[in-house]
Enzyme design. Structure first.
Site, short mmCIF file in Angstrom:
data_model
loop_
_atom_site.label_atom_id
_atom_site.label_comp_id
_atom_site.label_asym_id
_atom_site.label_seq_id
_atom_site.Cartn_x
_atom_site.Cartn_y
_atom_site.Cartn_z
N LEU A 122 40.51 5.74 -0.10
CA LEU A 122 41.94 5.53 0.13
C LEU A 122 42.78 6.39 -0.82
O LEU A 122 43.76 7.02 -0.42
CB LEU A 122 42.21 4.06 -0.15
CG LEU A 122 43.44 3.46 0.44
CD1 LEU A 122 43.18 3.24 1.92
CD2 LEU A 122 43.72 2.12 -0.22
N ILE B 210 21.58 6.83 -10.27
CA ILE B 210 20.56 7.88 -10.23
C ILE B 210 20.84 8.80 -9.04
O ILE B 210 20.79 10.02 -9.14
CB ILE B 210 19.16 7.25 -10.08
CG1 ILE B 210 18.80 6.49 -11.35
CG2 ILE B 210 18.11 8.31 -9.77
CD1 ILE B 210 17.48 5.75 -11.29
N LYS C 267 40.97 -4.32 -20.24
CA LYS C 267 39.98 -3.63 -21.06
C LYS C 267 39.78 -2.17 -20.62
O LYS C 267 39.70 -1.88 -19.43
CB LYS C 267 38.63 -4.37 -20.96
CG LYS C 267 38.68 -5.73 -21.64
CD LYS C 267 39.02 -5.55 -23.09
CE LYS C 267 38.62 -6.68 -23.98
NZ LYS C 267 39.06 -6.41 -25.38
N GLN D 168 36.12 4.16 -20.56
CA GLN D 168 35.70 5.12 -21.59
C GLN D 168 34.24 5.51 -21.38
O GLN D 168 33.86 6.67 -21.46
CB GLN D 168 35.84 4.50 -22.98
CG GLN D 168 37.27 4.20 -23.41
CD GLN D 168 37.29 3.54 -24.78
OE1 GLN D 168 36.48 3.85 -25.64
NE2 GLN D 168 38.23 2.63 -24.99
N CYS E 69 34.90 -0.77 24.09
CA CYS E 69 33.48 -0.43 24.17
C CYS E 69 32.65 -1.61 24.67
O CYS E 69 32.72 -1.92 25.85
CB CYS E 69 33.00 0.10 22.83
SG CYS E 69 31.55 1.16 23.02
N ARG F 26 25.60 3.76 24.61
CA ARG F 26 24.47 4.17 25.45
C ARG F 26 24.59 3.62 26.86
O ARG F 26 24.00 4.14 27.79
CB ARG F 26 23.15 3.62 24.88
CG ARG F 26 22.74 4.20 23.56
CD ARG F 26 21.37 3.70 23.13
NE ARG F 26 21.21 3.85 21.69
CZ ARG F 26 20.91 4.99 21.10
NH1 ARG F 26 20.70 6.08 21.80
NH2 ARG F 26 20.82 5.04 19.78
N HIS G 256 36.70 4.60 21.95
CA HIS G 256 37.23 3.97 20.72
C HIS G 256 38.60 4.55 20.37
O HIS G 256 38.69 5.45 19.54
CB HIS G 256 36.24 4.18 19.57
CG HIS G 256 34.98 3.39 19.74
ND1 HIS G 256 34.87 2.09 19.32
CD2 HIS G 256 33.81 3.71 20.33
CE1 HIS G 256 33.67 1.64 19.63
NE2 HIS G 256 33.00 2.59 20.24
N GLU H 119 40.72 3.37 18.54
CA GLU H 119 41.09 3.07 17.15
C GLU H 119 40.87 4.24 16.20
O GLU H 119 41.34 4.22 15.07
CB GLU H 119 40.33 1.82 16.65
CG GLU H 119 38.84 1.98 16.44
CD GLU H 119 37.98 1.69 17.68
OE1 GLU H 119 38.51 1.83 18.81
OE2 GLU H 119 36.80 1.34 17.53
#
Ligand code: GLN
Length: 548
Positions: free
Chosen positions: A19, A148, A187, A192, A381, A462, A507, A509
């Site tokens: 965002l 990692i 905090k 940091q 959909c 599909r 879709h 949206e």
């Protein structure tokens, strides 16, 4: 030559990095700078297409048919950047490219390693974004510094900064300032530490954006600047927003982030053009008129699963001058209790997409109730597929009609696998994906809302309406108002003997923006307002009900 901004995140995930990045892109665009937007995701899946919505939230589909991270939805809603397959690259994609090259012998006998081969592939993916029509490429690194998995990405962008020259590359780090209730303090230590970790890799952030729940004093900013080696003005505070996420660009703007970026990357642009956006936020803040939309779906517990749908409804609310409230209903509960206790008093029903049989009978009950009670209904959909099943069962007398996705042995497969999907056995990237044209039929609701004869919308499915049943459905009044002519696929259905009953196979949206609401969502919310007023006049309950 393009300039580059990398956005990293620290302390915790879900800080709203996507965002924030979208907001930065938007601020730059408001100054006439053309941006490219990209997200690098450190997970091993080649794309998120195969992940459960509970794992990942919505899968966002691009015009060119890539299944991508939902942050790309933010990028598209906030900016006009061209979003494509190149805009979302995962570790899985990087490795599969490298392994393919290795198998072809392209590394000429070298030992293939994380540095330089994987990091080179990552840098190439970033460079690919620097097309002629882009001034600044913004790249978000998914995950959190210290993972990692993100290490190769951070190493790659460190090298990138060195190679491109530090005046052409900027690093922005997003972090959290937690508030400790027990001591009543904000905090800075986690931030940091996270910056220290970045610096260990060799990346010094130019700007620190701090997410917080509370006000932050200047002293705290000074302290952060000192410990994180960032100038005072480059410590930007991004507090939680009260009304709408669309406030974020304005919050950053007020602290001069766009100016800093322009200066740091030596960009020349025009004055900011943010007024329409600022007016829109003001409208959202002051709107008191509300409408309530019931959403009956499968992955309802997680807001992110239908992120773009909720956003599109909010946009349509803005366009209609109302605030849209959501009544999120798990389809299985409707299956258990029937539709009435859940839908009564809501002003419209939306049934979104989904996969598999769970909850489908509940969706059917909900749609039947909306059809019979003249409540506006919008299916997307799977929502179109279920509406077709409901219509076939209750209007055409095909009581066991179903989709072969849910019931392979149904005597009336009104929804069936598309022919090109027969025999497809690999899951990843094999659906009907991306934008296809759709021709609209004159005189229909769809044609009226779009105001065009031909539109383009994105797909991810599909299954399709089985054309063997078209005539039977039409005979009972269902109208196929949008079709993909080339393959004869039904794209939009509607039922004119109802105030507003429409469903789409695609879709929509994925193509709605706050200031440019999608025409169908806009029409749907308008219909919901009308229905609300009808309910109010008839004395029927029009209040929020809370069944358990
Ligand atoms: N499961 C249905 C299909 O594959 C609908 C998919 C969706 O809602 N995105 O066709």
């Amino acid at each position: 030559m393009a300039k580059y901004i990398f956005v990293t995140g620290g302390v915790v995930s879900s800080l709203g990095k996507g965002l924030t990045m979208a907001a930065i892109g938007m601020l730059l665009e408001s100054r006439g700078i053309r941006v490219g937007m990209q997200k690098l995701d450190p997970y091993i899946n080649v794309d998120p297409g195969t992940m459960s919505p509970y794992q990942h939230g919505e899968v966002y589909v691009t015009d060119d048919g890539a299944e991508t991270d939902l942050d790309l939805g933010h990028y598209e809603r906030y900016t006009d950047a061209r979003i494509s397959r190149a805009s979302n690259i995962t570790t899985g994609r990087i490795y599969s490219n490298v392994i393919e090259k290795e198998r072809k012998g392209e590394y000429l006998g070298a030992t293939v390693q994380v540095v330089p081969h994987i990091t080179n592939e990552i840098k190439a993916a970033v460079l690919k974004m620097a097309t002629d029509d882009v001034d600044v490429v913004l790249t978000e690194i998914g995950g959190t510094v210290g993972d990692i998995e993100s290490l190769p990405f951070l190493e790659a962008i460190r090298q990138f900064g060195l190679e491109q020259g530090r005046d052409r590359v900027m690093f922005i780090h997003l972090t959290l300032l937690p508030f400790l209730r027990a001591s009543g303090e904000i905090k800075t230590k986690p931030s940091q530490h996270s910056v220290a970790q970045l610096r260990q890799i060799g990346i010094q952030p130019d700007v620190l954006i701090c997410r917080t729940e509370r006000e932050v004093e200047s002293d705290m900013k000074r302290k952060l600047g000192l410990f994180c080696n960032v100038p005072f003005d480059s410590v930007i505070i991004e507090p939680d927003v009260e009304h709408t996420i669309y406030e974020v660009p304005v919050i950053l703007m007020k602290q001069g982030l766009d100016e800093q970026i322009m200066h740091r990357l030596q960009l020349s642009g025009r004055e900011r053009h943010m007024q329409p956006w600022i007016d829109m936020i003001e409208q959202v803040k002051t709107t008191t008129d509300t409408v309530e939309i019931a959403v009956v779906g499968k992955y309802i517990a997680l807001h992110d699963s239908y992120k773009s749908i909720y956003e599109s409804l909010a946009h349509a609310g803005i366009a209609n001058g109302v605030k849209v409230r959501f009544r999120k209903i798990d389809a299985e509960k409707v299956e258990r209790d029937g539709a009435e206790p859940w839908l009564e008093g809501a002003h419209a029903l939306l049934v979104p997409g989904g996969f598999g049989p769970r909850g489908v009978e509940g969706m059917i009950l909900a749609i039947k109730w909306a059809r019979e009670n003249k409540m506006p209904f919008f299916g997307i959909c799977l929502g179109l597929q279920v509406a077709t099943i409901e219509f076939a069962r209750h209007m055409c007398g095909l009581s066991r009609a179903h989709s072969t996705e849910m019931d392979k042995s149904t005597p009336d497969p009104v929804i069936d696998l598309m022919s090109e999907q027969q025999g497809v056995d690999r899951m990843g990237g094999t659906m009907r994906l991306g934008a296809y044209p759709c021709d609209l039929v004159a005189g229909t609701l769809a044609r009226e809302m779009y105001g065009a004869d031909r539109i383009s919308e994105r797909h991810r499915h599909r299954f399709e309406v089985n054309n063997a049943y078209r005539k039977a459905l039409e005979a009972k009044g269902l109208v196929f108002s949008g079709n993909y002519a080339e393959k004869g696929l039904a794209e939009i259905i509607e039922y004119p003997d109802h105030p507003w009953f429409l469903a789409v196979q695609f879709h929509p949206e994925f193509q709605s923006k706050p200031l440019r609401a999608h025409p169908i969502f806009k029409g749907f919310v308008r219909a919901a307002v009308t229905h609300r007023d009808v309910l109010a006049k008839s004395g029927k309950p029009s209040v929020r009900m809370e069944p358990t």
